[in-house]
Design a protein around this motif. Structure first.
Motif, short mmCIF file in Angstrom:
data_model
loop_
_atom_site.label_atom_id
_atom_site.label_comp_id
_atom_site.label_asym_id
_atom_site.label_seq_id
_atom_site.Cartn_x
_atom_site.Cartn_y
_atom_site.Cartn_z
N LYS A 221 -53.03 -45.28 -81.43
CA LYS A 221 -51.90 -44.36 -81.45
C LYS A 221 -50.85 -44.84 -82.44
O LYS A 221 -50.50 -46.02 -82.45
CB LYS A 221 -51.28 -44.28 -80.05
N LYS A 231 -46.00 -50.88 -77.43
CA LYS A 231 -47.37 -51.19 -77.04
C LYS A 231 -48.34 -50.45 -77.96
O LYS A 231 -48.05 -49.38 -78.49
CB LYS A 231 -47.62 -50.78 -75.59
N LYS A 233 -51.78 -48.45 -78.14
CA LYS A 233 -52.74 -47.72 -77.31
C LYS A 233 -54.00 -47.48 -78.13
O LYS A 233 -53.95 -46.94 -79.23
CB LYS A 233 -52.13 -46.40 -76.86
N GLU A 241 -59.64 -45.95 -72.67
CA GLU A 241 -58.29 -46.18 -73.17
C GLU A 241 -57.77 -47.53 -72.71
O GLU A 241 -57.94 -47.93 -71.56
CB GLU A 241 -57.35 -45.06 -72.71
N THR A 243 -54.32 -50.48 -73.37
CA THR A 243 -52.96 -50.71 -73.88
C THR A 243 -52.77 -52.20 -74.11
O THR A 243 -53.12 -53.02 -73.26
CB THR A 243 -51.90 -50.20 -72.89
N TYR A 244 -52.22 -52.55 -75.28
CA TYR A 244 -52.05 -53.95 -75.65
C TYR A 244 -50.62 -54.22 -76.10
O TYR A 244 -49.95 -53.35 -76.68
CB TYR A 244 -52.99 -54.33 -76.79
N ASP A 245 -50.19 -55.45 -75.87
CA ASP A 245 -48.95 -55.94 -76.47
C ASP A 245 -49.33 -56.52 -77.83
O ASP A 245 -50.15 -57.45 -77.90
CB ASP A 245 -48.33 -57.03 -75.59
#
Length: 343
Positions: A221, A231, A233, A241, A243-245
Motif C-alpha cells: 500500500k 505501517k 501493508k 494481508e 502489516t509491518y513496522d
C-alpha cells in the motif's frame, strides 16, 4: 566530434565544444576556465555542459535556464539546478518532463493548494480535451499535476496511464515512471515484462524482508509520499494481508525504490538506496544524511570533511578529476556515478 570523457566541457548553441573547469554560479550562467582564461556563458547561448557525471541542459522554462538532465530519451526528465534561488516570490519547486519538444512542469510538494483544478484541466488543443476534472477522484488532487502530464503524453487508454490514475505510483516514482514510459513508447515487449496491470488500487509492486531474512513478494500500500512512521501493508501472492513496522524489517522495496535498515555507529538507521554499483549511495530517511559504502566496508558519511573520498583513491583518474574540479558534497550522485562508470 570526439568528446573527451575525462574532462568537463560545454557545448554552445553554435556547436563549439569548450573544455575546462566548469564553475557553477547560478541557474542562468556558468564560467569555463582553461588555458585561454575564464569565459562566461549564459544559458540562452549554450546547449549543455558536462560536470562530472552530470549534464546540465539549457531549457527554456519561463526563460532559458540550466536544468539537471536525469534521463535523456523519448521522454526526458529534468530537475531544477541546486543553484536556483528558492527565495523568489511565489516560488514552487518543480521538475520537468519533456516529450516531442513540449515541456511539462510538475510541482513538487505535499500541499493540495499547489494543484488547483485549472492545473489539470486540458487546454483547447489538448489531445484529450474531452476529459474533465471528474475523471480524477478528489483524492488525486495532490498528484494531479504529474498524473495529468503522463495522461497527456501516453493517452487515456494506455496501461501505464490507468495505473497512474489508479494510484499505483506516487510522485516519488517520477524517475521510474519516465523510464517505464520510454519502454512503453519504444519497446512494448520490454514494457509488458516489467508492468503488472493487475495491481489493486493504491498498491505498488514490491516486497519486504522480515526479521528472519525471508523475502515476501507481493504488493504494498502506498500514498503520495512515503512516510517512515506509517505501517506497511502488504498483500502476498496468495492474497494474504500483513502489516509491518518499516523500522523492524531488514528491508523492503516499493516499485523500484529500495530501503534497508542497518547499523551505523551502533545506531539502527533506515536508508534509501539511491545508487547501486561498486560504491552504493544511501540516504538516511530520518536526518537526510548521505552515506557511501563499498562491499564489505563500513558506511562512510558524506560531509565537508571529505573523508568519503578515501573510498575513491583506487581509481586515481577519477579521484584526481574530483579534486581538480572541486566537486562538492552536494554533487555526491555525480561523484559516485563517475566512479562506478570508470573502467
Amino acid at each position: 566530434m570526439f568528446i573527451c570523457k575525462s574532462q568537463d566541457y560545454l557545448v554552445t548553441k553554435s556547436g563549439d565544444t569548450i573544455f575546462g573547469k566548469i564553475e557553477l554560479k547560478t541557474n542562468v550562467f556558468v564560467f569555463v576556465k582553461n588555458e585561454n582564461g575564464k569565459q562566461k556563458f549564459r544559458a540562452g547561448k549554450v546547449n549543455f555542459f558536462q560536470r562530472g557525471d552530470f549534464r546540465f541542459v539549457s531549457v527554456k522554462t519561463k526563460f532559458p535556464e540550466f536544468l539537471l538532465e536525469v534521463i535523456n530519451g523519448e521522454l526526458s526528465y529534468f530537475v531544477e539546478s541546486h543553484l536556483k534561488s528558492r527565495y523568489t516570490l511565489n516560488y514552487r519547486r518543480k521538475v520537468y518532463v519533456k516529450h516531442k519538444e513540449k515541456l511539462y512542469p510538475i510541482n513538487v510538494g505535499n500541499d493540495e493548494k499547489d494543484f488547483p483544478p485549472n492545473h489539470i484541466l486540458p487546454s483547447n488543443n489538448s489531445i484529450n480535451s474531452s476529459v474533465s476534472l471528474e475523471t480524477f477522484s478528489s483524492n488525486d488532487i495532490y498528484s494531479s499535476n504529474f498524473k495529468w502530464s503522463f495522461f497527456q503524453i501516453l493517452g487515456e487508454d494506455h496501461t501505464l496511464s490507468k495505473l497512474i490514475k489508479n494510484n499505483n505510483f506516487s510522485i516519488d516514482d517520477l524517475e521510474y515512471l519516465v523510464n517505464l514510459s520510454n519502454k512503453a513508447l519504444t519497446n512494448i515487449e520490454s514494457f509488458n515484462k516489467v508492468i503488472d496491470s493487475t495491481l489493486k488500487r493504491g498498491y505498488a509492486k514490491g516486497y519486504v524482508i522480515n526479521s528472519k531474512n525471508d523475502t515476501i513478494n507481493g504488493s504494498l500500500k502506498i500514498k503520495n509520499r512515503f512516510i517512515l512512521s506509517e505501517k506497511l501493508k502488504l498483500i502476498d501472492k496468495s492474497g494474504n494481508e500483513f502489516t509491518y513496522d518499516p523500522k523492524e524489517l531488514v528491508g523492503y522495496k516499493i516499485n523500484d525504490r529500495e530501503y534497508i535498515n542497518d547499523i551505523i555507529n551502533n545506531h539502527r538507521r533506515t536508508l534509501n538506496k539511491k545508487i547501486k554499483g561498486e560504491i552504493c549511495l544511501y540516504k538516511d530517511l530520518e536526518n537526510s544524511k548521505s552515506y557511501i559504502k563499498k562491499k564489505n566496508s563500513k558506511y562512510v558519511l558524506v560531509d565537508k570533511t571529505n573523508k568519503f573520498l578515501e573510498l575513491l583513491i583506487d581509481k586515481k583518474a577519477v579521484y584526481d578529476r574530483i579534486k581538480a574540479n572541486d566537486y562538492k558534497t552536494f554533487e555526491i550522485k555525480s561523484i559516485v556515478r563517475l566512479y562506478n562508470n570508470a573502467q
